[in-house]
Design a protein around this motif. Sequence first.
Motif, PDB file in Angstrom:
ATOM      1  N   ALA A 245      13.791  -3.422 -27.911  1.00  0.00           N
ATOM      2  CA  ALA A 245      12.859  -2.297 -27.806  1.00  0.00           C
ATOM      3  C   ALA A 245      11.444  -2.823 -27.630  1.00  0.00           C
ATOM      4  O   ALA A 245      11.110  -3.915 -28.099  1.00  0.00           O
TER       5      ALA A 245
ATOM      6  N   ALA B 186      19.727   1.611 -36.006  1.00  0.00           N
ATOM      7  CA  ALA B 186      19.070   1.387 -34.714  1.00  0.00           C
ATOM      8  C   ALA B 186      19.472   2.468 -33.721  1.00  0.00           C
ATOM      9  O   ALA B 186      18.643   3.014 -32.980  1.00  0.00           O
TER      10      ALA B 186
ATOM     11  N   ILE C  44      16.712  -6.455 -32.023  1.00  0.00           N
ATOM     12  CA  ILE C  44      16.497  -5.091 -31.543  1.00  0.00           C
ATOM     13  C   ILE C  44      15.858  -5.146 -30.161  1.00  0.00           C
ATOM     14  O   ILE C  44      14.810  -5.772 -29.987  1.00  0.00           O
TER      15      ILE C  44
ATOM     16  N   ILE D 208       8.177  -1.303 -30.976  1.00  0.00           N
ATOM     17  CA  ILE D 208       8.833  -0.646 -32.096  1.00  0.00           C
ATOM     18  C   ILE D 208       7.920  -0.694 -33.317  1.00  0.00           C
ATOM     19  O   ILE D 208       7.278  -1.718 -33.585  1.00  0.00           O
TER      20      ILE D 208
ATOM     21  N   TYR E 137      17.718   2.930 -30.367  1.00  0.00           N
ATOM     22  CA  TYR E 137      17.562   1.540 -29.960  1.00  0.00           C
ATOM     23  C   TYR E 137      18.908   0.816 -29.980  1.00  0.00           C
ATOM     24  O   TYR E 137      19.854   1.238 -30.650  1.00  0.00           O
TER      25      TYR E 137
END
Length: 213
Positions: free
Chosen positions: A100, A61, A98, A103, A66
Amino acid sequence: MLKFTKKEVIYLIIAFIVLSFCFAISTVGTDFYGILSILPLVMVGVGIGCISHETGHKFVAMKYGYQSEFILWPIGLLIAFISSFFGMVLAFPGEARIYADNISDEISGKIAIAGPMTNMALALIFIVIAALVYPLKFHSDIFNLIFFIGAVGFSVNSFLATFNLLPIYSLDGTKVLKWNIGIWIVVFAIALIMMLLSISIGAENMVKLFIGM
């Protein structure tokens, strides 16, 4: 540099302790003294496996810019605990979240597959260690202990890799399958074979075949 938040560290410690007990129970049943005797050895494989699994997610990541954080799922731990009394561990400790927007499936899949592949690599390292010390385990309690840790570490990490690759909601397999079905099939097949070998013939018999004894 990899960083774990305070909350994340607490979550990982809780997951580590609960899963260690789960794998101990699934191995020896409800024998209290049996659980206590095998627990320290199981904790090595589970502890290294859990931490490395999440580190794998975080590393990939971070590579893509991220942030990843392990989020505990208490109900999943309860499922793991209950299932352990039936000789198996349905490990749903949580997920690597995650942070983000938008993505891609590819990046999400690569981050997801990093965890199980780390467990697979650890399983191979553990079985190699077991094979190296196997001839010595008959002459030393220390080497016998190291062998047992290697055997348990192989079994635990093979299972963690296989289970996390299942295409079930919240598990890594769902994201990997969404990204690339071919890669999922290959990696899942390898992990499954490793797990089935640990169940069917056992780590010690595998080592005997490797070293020709």
